[in-house]
Design a protein around this motif. Sequence first.
Motif, PDB file in Angstrom:
ATOM      1  N   VAL A   1     -11.397  71.679  55.889  1.00 50.88           N
ATOM      2  CA  VAL A   1     -12.119  72.582  54.990  1.00 50.88           C
ATOM      3  C   VAL A   1     -13.274  73.236  55.749  1.00 50.88           C
ATOM      4  N   LEU A   2     -14.044  72.430  56.482  1.00 48.28           N
ATOM      5  CA  LEU A   2     -15.165  72.963  57.260  1.00 48.28           C
ATOM      6  C   LEU A   2     -14.671  73.934  58.332  1.00 48.28           C
ATOM      7  N   ARG A   3     -13.616  73.544  59.006  1.00 50.08           N
ATOM      8  CA  ARG A   3     -13.102  74.382  60.094  1.00 50.08           C
ATOM      9  C   ARG A   3     -12.681  75.758  59.575  1.00 50.08           C
ATOM     10  N   TYR A   4     -11.967  75.789  58.464  1.00 48.30           N
ATOM     11  CA  TYR A   4     -11.474  77.076  57.967  1.00 48.30           C
ATOM     12  C   TYR A   4     -12.556  77.864  57.237  1.00 48.30           C
ATOM     13  N   ALA A   5     -13.414  77.190  56.480  1.00 46.50           N
ATOM     14  CA  ALA A   5     -14.515  77.897  55.807  1.00 46.50           C
ATOM     15  C   ALA A   5     -15.488  78.451  56.844  1.00 46.50           C
ATOM     16  N   GLY A   6     -15.818  77.645  57.836  1.00 46.86           N
ATOM     17  CA  GLY A   6     -16.712  78.108  58.897  1.00 46.86           C
ATOM     18  C   GLY A   6     -16.112  79.248  59.682  1.00 46.86           C
ATOM     19  N   SER A   7     -14.837  79.153  59.969  1.00 46.10           N
ATOM     20  CA  SER A   7     -14.161  80.220  60.711  1.00 46.10           C
ATOM     21  C   SER A   7     -14.123  81.514  59.910  1.00 46.10           C
ATOM     22  N   ALA A   8     -13.882  81.398  58.615  1.00 46.11           N
ATOM     23  CA  ALA A   8     -13.864  82.595  57.764  1.00 46.11           C
ATOM     24  C   ALA A   8     -15.246  83.253  57.751  1.00 46.11           C
ATOM     25  N   TYR A   9     -16.298  82.449  57.667  1.00 38.88           N
ATOM     26  CA  TYR A   9     -17.641  83.018  57.659  1.00 38.88           C
ATOM     27  C   TYR A   9     -17.972  83.656  59.004  1.00 38.88           C
TER      28      TYR A   9
ATOM     29  N   TYR B   1     -16.349  86.940  59.171  1.00 33.22           N
ATOM     30  CA  TYR B   1     -17.109  87.884  58.345  1.00 33.22           C
ATOM     31  C   TYR B   1     -18.317  88.415  59.123  1.00 33.22           C
TER      32      TYR B   1
ATOM     33  N   VAL C   1     -21.881  75.465  58.347  1.00 37.89           N
ATOM     34  CA  VAL C   1     -20.496  75.951  58.417  1.00 37.89           C
ATOM     35  C   VAL C   1     -20.129  76.376  59.836  1.00 37.89           C
TER      36      VAL C   1
END
Length: 198
Positions: free
Chosen positions: A74-82, A85, A117
């Motif tokens: 979850v952290l890896r993908y949320a952080g990567s998405a941010y 962005y 993140v």
Amino acid sequence: MTPQLLLAFVGYAFVTSITPGPNNTLLLASGANHGFRASLPLLFGINLGFSGLVLAVGLGLGGLFSALPVLHDVLRYAGSAYLLYLAWKIARSAPLEPGAEAPPPLSFPAAAAFQWVNPKAWIMAVGAVAAYTPTEGYFLNLAIVVIVYALVNGPCIAVWAVGGTLLRGLLADPARQRVFNIVMALLLAASLYPILVS
């Protein structure tokens, strides 16, 4: 903590803080686009936010990832998405018209929150606590790790903001500034590669 372990940790803190990553890329771009003084809230937010993350990991948050491995994803993908962005925002930053004022860089609170993140920050924090925080006298050793990391990290990341500031004259030309912002965005996106393939 023995002097040898402390010296090894200072080396670890230096290498992890000075090498390219999301924080340093943001600082370089901020220095180039806004100057050093305007980048100070970003710099202090990164430094203090990261120190808080190291402390939280040391106080047990890191164990949560061991107990619930799905949180790592979850952290890896949320952080990567941010991060993507942020890269998009940097790439789309248009060169300023003469006399126009640039939108400010990330604020102190946003930079501090970003650490939570930032996948590289998590890797650095977990590595510091796991490898350099002896269990005997744990809380004192954790305090030493947090303080030493903050003291080493601050000047290292400041180098990136200064480097960006030194590039300002070169980037006075709008075409060069546009190319620089796109390159910074690509580097920020590329910093995700080791995180996403691990």
